[in-house]
Design an enzyme around this catalytic site. Structure first.
Site, PDB file in Angstrom:
ATOM      1  N   SER A  63       0.822  -1.219   0.000  1.00  9.64           N
ATOM      2  CA  SER A  63       0.000   0.000   0.000  1.00  9.64           C
ATOM      3  C   SER A  63       0.858   1.271   0.000  1.00  9.64           C
ATOM      4  O   SER A  63       1.993   1.266   0.465  1.00  9.64           O
ATOM      5  CB  SER A  63      -0.901   0.027   1.234  1.00  9.64           C
ATOM      6  OG  SER A  63      -1.691  -1.130   1.316  1.00  9.64           O
TER       7      SER A  63
HETATM    8  N1  SAH Z   1      -0.829  -5.026   4.109  1.00  9.32           N
HETATM    9  C1  SAH Z   1      -0.141  -5.259   2.854  1.00  9.32           C
HETATM   10  C2  SAH Z   1      -0.985  -4.848   1.664  1.00  9.32           C
HETATM   11  C3  SAH Z   1      -1.213  -6.015   0.807  1.00  9.32           C
HETATM   12  S1  SAH Z   1      -2.359  -5.882  -0.505  1.00  9.32           S
HETATM   13  C4  SAH Z   1       1.223  -4.629   2.836  1.00  9.32           C
HETATM   14  O1  SAH Z   1       1.554  -3.883   3.755  1.00  9.32           O
HETATM   15  O2  SAH Z   1       2.000  -4.929   1.929  1.00  9.32           O
HETATM   16  C5  SAH Z   1      -3.691  -6.888   0.100  1.00  9.32           C
HETATM   17  C6  SAH Z   1      -3.383  -8.309   0.433  1.00  9.32           C
HETATM   18  O3  SAH Z   1      -4.590  -8.918   0.900  1.00  9.32           O
HETATM   19  C7  SAH Z   1      -2.895  -9.167  -0.728  1.00  9.32           C
HETATM   20  O4  SAH Z   1      -1.673  -9.743  -0.399  1.00  9.32           O
HETATM   21  C8  SAH Z   1      -3.987 -10.222  -0.893  1.00  9.32           C
HETATM   22  O5  SAH Z   1      -3.510 -11.500  -1.289  1.00  9.32           O
HETATM   23  C9  SAH Z   1      -4.576 -10.273   0.526  1.00  9.32           C
HETATM   24  N2  SAH Z   1      -5.920 -10.793   0.643  1.00  9.32           N
HETATM   25  C10 SAH Z   1      -6.994 -10.610  -0.172  1.00  9.32           C
HETATM   26  N3  SAH Z   1      -8.078 -11.267   0.288  1.00  9.32           N
HETATM   27  C11 SAH Z   1      -7.696 -11.896   1.442  1.00  9.32           C
HETATM   28  C12 SAH Z   1      -8.351 -12.756   2.373  1.00  9.32           C
HETATM   29  N4  SAH Z   1      -9.631 -13.130   2.231  1.00  9.32           N
HETATM   30  N5  SAH Z   1      -7.648 -13.221   3.418  1.00  9.32           N
HETATM   31  C13 SAH Z   1      -6.340 -12.875   3.586  1.00  9.32           C
HETATM   32  N6  SAH Z   1      -5.654 -12.077   2.736  1.00  9.32           N
HETATM   33  C14 SAH Z   1      -6.327 -11.595   1.672  1.00  9.32           C
END
Ligand code: SAH
Length: 213
Positions: A63
């Site tokens: 993000s």
């Molecule tokens: N917090 C992260 C942002 C990642 S983007 C950072 O600091 O880098 C969002 C993430 O959510 C992705 O890796 C995606 O695979 C995950 N995601 C999406 N749906 C999800 C679910 N149902 N359970 C767990 N993770 C999920």
């Protein structure tokens, strides 16, 4: 690994976040300590301290620093808070919360990203209390209730299962919507009552059901 030039760039980023309205010193200090460039491939290091989202693996993104700062501020984190994060991704957001003194439980649905974040946590020696590979829509009932819950993927609806895992007095921050989302918080004011607040448009990768190899 984390050099003087990175620290300098980080301080610039913190100044920028402050100028964009982030006021929580605890958030700013934590972000000033966490080496964001180590969460990205070294080829893209120069982008690490710009205020932009960036692709990691498997079509996912780390993000925007501003988004991380905003979501972290909305949680009003206190030292020792037990926080559930859905969407570990690179692990950067989780590391910021750990640096703020929280006990972090984080869930990722993509196995390769789960493995990737595990390697980084080990390398930078900032570790969540518990990181797991699974479907975040289910939350983490065995460790509930949580002081707060942070969802870092866009959810098309309000996940009731997660609201149930919040303590009374606790806050959930979650981007709600399909293509574009509204940054939303739910404060649990009673066993059945929640107060909803909205904090503007945002764009996240979608929150998907079930796990992926
Ligand atoms: N917090 C992260 C942002 C990642 S983007 C950072 O600091 O880098 C969002 C993430 O959510 C992705 O890796 C995606 O695979 C995950 N995601 C999406 N749906 C999800 C679910 N149902 N359970 C767990 N993770 C999920």
């Amino acid at each position: 690994m984390d050099e003087f030039k990175h620290k300098g760039k980080r301080e610039q980023l913190i100044k920028l976040l402050r100028s964009k309205g982030i006021e929580d010193e605890n958030v700013l200090e934590a972000m000033n300590r966490v080496p964001r460039h180590l969460f990205m491939d070294s080829a893209f290091e120069e982008f690490a301290y710009k205020d932009q989202a960036f692709p990691i693996a498997s079509g996912q993104t780390i993000s925007h620093p501003f988004t991380v700062a905003k979501q972290s501020s909305l949680l009003h984190v206190k030292r020792g808070d037990k926080i559930l994060e859905i969407g570990t991704g690179s692990g950067y957001q989780a590391a910021v919360l750990v640096e703020m003194g929280a006990e972090v439980y984080t869930i990722e649905r993509q196995k390769d990203l789960f493995d990737f974040s595990q390697r980084i946590f080990k390398k930078i020696k900032i570790r969540p209390k518990y990181a797991t590979y699974g479907d975040g829509y289910k939350g983490f009932p065995s460790f509930a209730p949580f002081d707060s819950i942070i969802v870092t993927a866009g959810s098309p609806m309000i996940p009731k299962t997660l609201l149930k895992q919040l303590k009374v007095g606790g806050i959930m921050v979650i981007p709600i919507g399909k293509d574009n989302q509204m940054m939303t918080t739910f404060l649990r004011v009673g066993e059945r009552d929640f107060e909803k607040m909205e904090f503007g448009d945002c764009q996240f990768v979608p929150m998907l059901e079930r796990t992926e190899k």
